[in-house]
Write a protein that holds these residues in place. Structure first.
Motif, PDB file in Angstrom:
ATOM      1  N   VAL A  39      10.441  35.481 -65.601  1.00  0.00           N
ATOM      2  CA  VAL A  39       9.151  35.110 -66.196  1.00  0.00           C
ATOM      3  C   VAL A  39       8.443  34.064 -65.342  1.00  0.00           C
ATOM      4  CG1 VAL A  39       8.026  34.045 -68.188  1.00  0.00           C
ATOM      5  CG2 VAL A  39       9.874  35.697 -68.540  1.00  0.00           C
ATOM      6  N   LEU A  40       9.172  33.031 -64.924  1.00  0.00           N
ATOM      7  CA  LEU A  40       8.548  31.955 -64.144  1.00  0.00           C
ATOM      8  C   LEU A  40       8.167  32.414 -62.741  1.00  0.00           C
ATOM      9  CD1 LEU A  40      10.602  28.821 -65.254  1.00  0.00           C
ATOM     10  CD2 LEU A  40       8.378  29.621 -66.069  1.00  0.00           C
ATOM     11  N   LYS A  41       8.877  33.404 -62.218  1.00  0.00           N
ATOM     12  CA  LYS A  41       8.500  33.967 -60.909  1.00  0.00           C
ATOM     13  C   LYS A  41       7.073  34.505 -60.962  1.00  0.00           C
ATOM     14  CE  LYS A  41       9.764  38.147 -59.824  1.00  0.00           C
ATOM     15  NZ  LYS A  41      10.541  39.357 -59.431  1.00  0.00           N
ATOM     16  N   LEU A  56       1.339  36.990 -71.192  1.00  0.00           N
ATOM     17  CA  LEU A  56       1.462  37.935 -72.296  1.00  0.00           C
ATOM     18  C   LEU A  56       2.925  38.114 -72.693  1.00  0.00           C
ATOM     19  CD1 LEU A  56      -0.297  39.599 -74.117  1.00  0.00           C
ATOM     20  CD2 LEU A  56      -0.245  41.450 -72.460  1.00  0.00           C
ATOM     21  N   THR A  57       3.810  38.164 -71.709  1.00  0.00           N
ATOM     22  CA  THR A  57       5.248  38.240 -72.001  1.00  0.00           C
ATOM     23  C   THR A  57       5.698  37.016 -72.795  1.00  0.00           C
ATOM     24  OG1 THR A  57       5.893  39.659 -70.148  1.00  0.00           O
ATOM     25  CG2 THR A  57       7.539  38.105 -70.932  1.00  0.00           C
ATOM     26  N   ILE A  58       5.291  35.830 -72.354  1.00  0.00           N
ATOM     27  CA  ILE A  58       5.681  34.593 -73.040  1.00  0.00           C
ATOM     28  C   ILE A  58       5.158  34.590 -74.475  1.00  0.00           C
ATOM     29  CG2 ILE A  58       5.316  32.094 -73.103  1.00  0.00           C
ATOM     30  CD1 ILE A  58       5.306  32.181 -70.009  1.00  0.00           C
ATOM     31  N   GLU A  68       5.323  23.914 -71.958  1.00  0.00           N
ATOM     32  CA  GLU A  68       4.876  23.063 -70.844  1.00  0.00           C
ATOM     33  C   GLU A  68       4.506  23.899 -69.628  1.00  0.00           C
ATOM     34  OE1 GLU A  68       6.864  19.461 -69.843  1.00  0.00           O
ATOM     35  OE2 GLU A  68       7.661  19.190 -71.869  1.00  0.00           O
ATOM     36  N   ASN A  69       5.248  24.989 -69.393  1.00  0.00           N
ATOM     37  CA  ASN A  69       4.908  25.878 -68.278  1.00  0.00           C
ATOM     38  C   ASN A  69       3.526  26.493 -68.468  1.00  0.00           C
ATOM     39  OD1 ASN A  69       8.192  26.541 -68.784  1.00  0.00           O
ATOM     40  ND2 ASN A  69       7.601  25.973 -66.703  1.00  0.00           N
ATOM     41  N   ILE A  70       3.213  26.864 -69.705  1.00  0.00           N
ATOM     42  CA  ILE A  70       1.895  27.445 -70.000  1.00  0.00           C
ATOM     43  C   ILE A  70       0.797  26.422 -69.720  1.00  0.00           C
ATOM     44  CG2 ILE A  70       0.402  28.357 -71.828  1.00  0.00           C
ATOM     45  CD1 ILE A  70       2.972  29.318 -73.255  1.00  0.00           C
ATOM     46  N   ILE A  71       0.976  25.227 -70.237  1.00  0.00           N
ATOM     47  CA  ILE A  71      -0.048  24.190 -70.090  1.00  0.00           C
ATOM     48  C   ILE A  71      -0.307  23.874 -68.619  1.00  0.00           C
ATOM     49  CG2 ILE A  71      -0.498  21.728 -70.502  1.00  0.00           C
ATOM     50  CD1 ILE A  71       0.872  22.105 -73.254  1.00  0.00           C
ATOM     51  N   ASN A  72       0.729  23.974 -67.796  1.00  0.00           N
ATOM     52  CA  ASN A  72       0.594  23.639 -66.372  1.00  0.00           C
ATOM     53  C   ASN A  72      -0.109  24.719 -65.555  1.00  0.00           C
ATOM     54  OD1 ASN A  72       1.815  21.135 -66.645  1.00  0.00           O
ATOM     55  ND2 ASN A  72       3.876  21.954 -66.311  1.00  0.00           N
TER      56      ASN A  72
END
Length: 641
Positions: A39-41, A56-58, A68-72
């Protein structure tokens, strides 16, 4: 057409972009493992398509570790980010981020809708009320109101109602529509009739159908219709069948209905079968003293659509229950069995009803017993201690008939359970061992689990343990909450078709319609539909569910609304709207989709984010609009890319 083009451009600008080469991301989404490395890739890549697909997956993961990954992620993806945050559990970080970006969201309607739907899922009551008190002119804000009210019981309804009703006097049609929708969903306050009456006489340019239908819907919620025969006459003559359908639902609350009774009957002979059927259904809401019985008898002599005819007889028997047995005797040969059971329900004498249902049971098939079981359960209070009644209910529950199991398991009372506890435990265990790995029985097993709770906590635990051993993920997660799909062999078969076709042509007895696949949004749903279509699964299916001015639904080979392909697939929630002509997957809850699908008659935002959109009509809306219950899909033709 110009407005449609604008909408499509706006939607395409906020579409996710799953691609065939994103197989690892699609697979981890399908298996519900949501591999963090994969996902992070995609999320941290430089590719716009990759980032949107990862968001969309998340959004479908339920995993707050990604917040936090989304916000960044860069705010160029603000709308997609907001959707993902809104689909995860409410979190203070999500709320803080969204509130800080209120003025950064694009002004187009869909961006506003998506952003504020998300905000409504995470915002606190205090912050929402502050926004409303500021008299904010964000026309997406009413969507936040709906989602917030649905989750919070103590919110101040007076402030909300004042804000929404004031918006109805705006000149912004998007704000009027979103506020009307919100009022319809949370119920308009008593005494607000005048606001809606004023809207019906207001000139509307771009959203006339949506605004008029939701205005009439709000009046129906209030059980009010203005004493204005000219207004009724104008709506009766409206060229759009959706408005006439909503008129059929709401005009029954016209005080002194006898003043409009005869013109109302024109709706029953309307050229559109949805209007006709709805008007026949709505008649049963009217007080008998306003009804001219001879006029209804004359209507029954006409060549009405079969569903309209059946609903009209039910309404007749509801209004004049003393005529029910006579109506059954006279019209039985013309009526579908489900209508007969509803007519029996209208008979006042319980003994007579029970006797008639027993006679119908003797010659019934598995489809009939779906409706018959519902009618029998309505007699439980009168026959709870009757041995013959108990034997019939137990025999119905014993059947391998998914809908009947569900209806009876959910319908019997705790008193009945107490009196028949040992036998019910035996039946539940037998069903679990024979159906635990059959996806067609998901709803039945859900109902049996709920029934086990009525037996005892100890038995509930025993049932829960058995369910947790299922190989079907949607069954297993009933009690475990674990949605991971272990060693699922369907993925490769589905994925093979996910990007193979561009459109489907649906040939029916009423004509054909065509929709484009949104595989960049819902690759699993598209692939599954095409996999089944290649196997001719949909050919001969009936439209088993048609709700006028809402949806037409098919994809069930049993025509009961309870059937499926024998396996389930995942939900693929997205930010696309359930507007007119969009195609979605039916479900019994998250990740329980199979083969049933539907097409929208009108725009119903409460489906947004909660069902899978996988297609969009490109031709044949007129065909969709005249399809009636039990019309047939002759063939599904797939168009290769």
């Amino acid at each position: 057409m110009k407005n449609l083009i604008v909408i499509l451009i706006l939607i395409s600008s906020i579409s996710a972009q799953y691609k065939k080469e994103f197989k690892d991301l699609i697979e981890t989404t399908y298996l519900r493992t949501f591999d963090e490395k994969i996902v992070l890739k995609y999320l941290n890549s430089e590719s716009e398509d990759s980032i949107k697909a990862a968001l969309l997956t998340i959004a479908n993961s339920n995993q707050t570790k990604f917040i936090e990954n989304i916000i960044n992620v860069d705010n160029d993806y603000l709308v997609e980010k907001s959707f993902a945050l809104g689909k995860l559990d409410a979190d203070s970080l999500s709320e803080k981020f969204l509130l800080e970006n209120l003025n950064n969201v694009e002004s187009d309607f869909n961006s506003q809708r998506i952003f504020f739907e998300a905000l409504g899922n995470v915002i606190s009551e205090e912050d929402l009320i502050n926004l409303l008190n500021e008299k904010s002119d964000y026309y997406g804000l009413p969507f936040a109101v709906v989602n917030s009210v649905n989750q919070k019981s103590k919110i101040d309804k007076e402030i909300i109602n004042s804000y929404l009703l004031n918006n109805l006097e705006s000149t912004n049609e998007d704000l009027i529509f979103s506020s009307l929708y919100a009022l319809y969903r949370i119920f308009p306050p008593n005494g607000s009739e005048e606001f809606f009456v004023n809207l019906l006489s207001k000139k509307i340019d771009d959203r006339e159908i949506e605004i008029k239908t939701y205005t009439l819907g709000c009046l129906r919620r209030l059980k009010r219709f203005p004493i204005d025969k000219e207004l009724f006459t104008n709506l009766l003559a409206d060229k759009d069948w959706k408005i006439r359908t909503e008129l059929a639902r709401s005009a029954v609350f016209f005080r002194n209905f006898d003043n409009i009774f005869e013109p109302f009957l024109n709706l029953i002979v309307d050229e559109n079968p949805n209007v006709s059927r709805q008007a026949a259904i709505s008649l049963r809401e009217i007080k008998p003293e306003f009804i001219n019985e001879s006029k209804i008898i004359n209507l029954l002599k006409l060549d009405l659509p079969l569903n309209t005819f059946g609903e009209l007889i039910i309404s007749y028997s509801k209004l004049f229950p003393g005529k029910s047995e006579e109506l059954i005797e006279e019209y039985k040969s013309k009526l579908a069995r489900k209508f007969i059971f509803e007519i029996i329900d209208n008979i006042n004498d319980a003994e007579t009803r029970f006797d008639l249902l027993k006679k119908e049971l003797a010659g019934s098939n598995s489809f009939d017993r779906i409706y018959l079981s519902q009618s029998l359960l309505k007699l439980e209070d009168q026959f709870r201690r009757d041995d013959e009644f108990a034997k019939i209910i137990i025999s119905l529950l014993r059947e391998s008939n998914a809908p009947v199991i569900s209806i009876v398991a959910d319908g019997i009372s705790e008193s009945f359970v107490s009196q028949n506890s040992s036998l019910l435990q035996e039946l539940i265990i037998d069903h679990l061992f024979t159906k635990i790995n059959d996806a067609n029985f998901v709803e039945s097993i859900q109902a049996l689990y709920r029934l086990s709770k009525k037996v005892s906590p100890q038995f509930e635990n025993q049932v829960s343990e058995i369910i947790s051993t299922s190989k079907v993920s949607s069954i297993k997660q009933i009690t475990s909450g674990n949605s991971i799909r272990e060693n699922d062999l369907m993925f490769s078969k589905i994925f093979e078709n996910s990007f193979k076709y561009s459109e489907a042509v649906i040939l029916t007895n009423k004509g054909e319609f065509r929709f484009e696949f949104l595989n960049e949004i819902a690759p699993i749903s598209v692939g599954n539909f095409c996999y089944l279509a290649e196997k001719k699964y949909f050919n001969g299916n009936k439209f088993h569910r048609v709700v006028p001015n809402f949806v037409i639904q098919t994809g069930d080979s049993t025509s009961t609304g309870w059937g499926g392909p024998g396996y389930d697939i995942i939900s693929e929630f997205s930010w696309l709207p359930f507007e007119t002509g969009y195609v979605g997957m039916a479900s019994a809850g998250k990740d329980t989709e199979g083969s049933q699908w539907f097409v929208m008659h009108n725009y119903y935002p409460h489906l947004n984010n909660n069902y899978t959109v996988f297609g969009r009509l490109v031709k044949g809306q007129k065909t969709v609009d005249i399809i009636d219950e039990n019309d047939v899909v002759f063939e599904v033709r797939l168009i290769e890319k």
